[in-house]
Design an enzyme around this catalytic site. Structure first.
Site: not given
Ligand SMILES: *Cc1c(COP(=O)(O)O)cnc(C)c1O
Length: 369
Positions: A43, A95, A166, A191
């Site tokens: 960690r 998101y 993002d 994703k």
């Molecule tokens: C899914 C998603 C997140 C969050 O990610 P997790 O892995 O579910 O915590 C943030 N931004 C976008 C655009 C997403 O599709």
């Protein structure tokens, strides 16, 4: 390694180099290490598996990457940099988890939040001089709005402010926010990077050494480290990202066009369509239009829900970026009530275009025009 194309880098990077070592970095489920080496406690430091994941994604986006337990954990490490009372500028469509994190902190008096529509470039440029954190998402989830990242990133910022993008929808292959002038690129590796809907992980990428150290400290103190298996699977997923994305976005481009001419469909949002309000900017800013489509069916929420129930090949499920296509009605989610009731978000996978079109055609037959 000599300069490789992204496609080759995805395959070649993050591999052990010592003679006799395995070709693939194994999942290392270690908390602690024998004293005397560079690693002591995971960690506080890292594992070889996390480092492989960080090397691949950092190299693709032109910065140093740090891996987290989820995309939200990565986002939270950025928000963690803010002083009390800071001002966050957030897209009005983004998101819902990130919006939730920002609004929750605001309700507890930690910071203030201002929301601006992704495509309102002038308002973002003005916000840049006041905000402590500019959080952008482009293409946005789920409205597929495009931010003028180059212009916004070039706008004078308040000293010490962070501009984060993002980059989950674009993937490291279609967009490099750091090259457009952002301080931080963030990914939900859950994703497209993982690509198989079987892990949760996240990443931040930055060229700023001080910021990287601060993110590392947030991960160490917050304990938001990735799992060993998850990091291994994310690396494995990255090996085929170029192939998966190429097929998925080719499918998406064809499906978006087909949906646009379907009588049961009111509106299709896909940056690759000429009808998309920011199509020209998307074409300049992105190396590909991605595999996310959102479209509104006629007949409101009931009609959209029925379409989802009729699907056979496409999975009626949340989330995105997997090899399998998934679709859901987004306004049914908490925090997404602002969306059109009948908006369906489709994450296009790597099945054949013909089968996907046939599945949608059958499902959309229930929509009365
Ligand atoms: C899914 C998603 C997140 C969050 O990610 P997790 O892995 O579910 O915590 C943030 N931004 C976008 C655009 C997403 O599709």
């Amino acid at each position: 390694m000599a300069k490789l194309t992204p496609q080759s880098w995805l395959v070649a990077a993050g591999r052990p180099q010592e003679p006799g070592s395995p070709l693939n970095v194994p999942p290392v489920p270690a908390s602690n290490y024998s004293m005397g080496g560079k690693r002591v406690y995971s960690r506080d430091g890292s594992t070889p598996t996390w480092e492989a994941l960080e090397e691949i994604v950092g190299g693709l986006e032109g910065g140093d990457a740090i891996a987290f337990s989820s995309g939200m954990a990565a986002a939270a490490a950025v928000f963690d940099q803010l002083d009390a009372g800071a001002l966050i500028t957030l897209p009005s469509d983004c998101y819902q988890g990130v919006a939730g994190l920002a609004l929750d902190g605001a309700s507890k008096g930690r910071w203030r939040v201002e929301r601006i529509a992704v495509e309102q470039t002038t308002a973002w440029v003005e916000a840049a001089s006041k905000a402590d954190l500019l959080w952008l998402e482009s293409p946005s989830n789920p409205l597929l709005a495009i931010a003028d990242l180059k212009t916004i990133c070039a706008a004078p910022r308040k000293p010490g402010a962070i501009l984060a993008v993002d980059n989950t929808f674009a993937t490291p292959l279609n967009q490099s926010p750091l090259k457009l002038g952002a301080d931080v690129s963030m990914h939900s590796a859950t994703k497209f990077i993982g690509g198989h809907s079987d892990l949760l992980a996240g990443l931040l990428v930055t060229k700023d050494a001080a910021l990287l150290e601060n993110f590392r400290q947030s991960r160490t103190l917050g304990g938001s480290t990735p799992g060993a298996l998850e990091a291994f699977l994310a690396v494995r997923g990255l090996r085929t990202l170029a192939l998966r994305l190429a097929t998925a976005q080719e499918n998406a481009g064809r499906l978006a066009q087909w949906l646009e001419s379907h009588p049961g469909v009111e509106l299709v949002r896909y940056p690759g369509l000429k009808s998309h309000p920011s199509h020209a900017m998307a074409a300049g800013q992105l190396d590909g239009f991605g595999s996310m489509i959102s479209f509104d069916v006629k007949g409101g929420a009931d009609s959209a829900d029925e379409v989802c129930r009729q699907l056979r090949l496409i999975r009626h499920a949340t989330s995105l970026g997997g090899v399998e296509s998934t679709m859901e009605r987004r306004a049914a989610n908490e925090g997404q009530e602002y969306l059109p009731d009948a908006l369906l978000r489709l994450s296009v996978g790597i099945e054949s275009f013909e089968d996907l079109r046939a599945d949608l055609a059958t499902a959309l037959a229930v929509v009365s025009e």
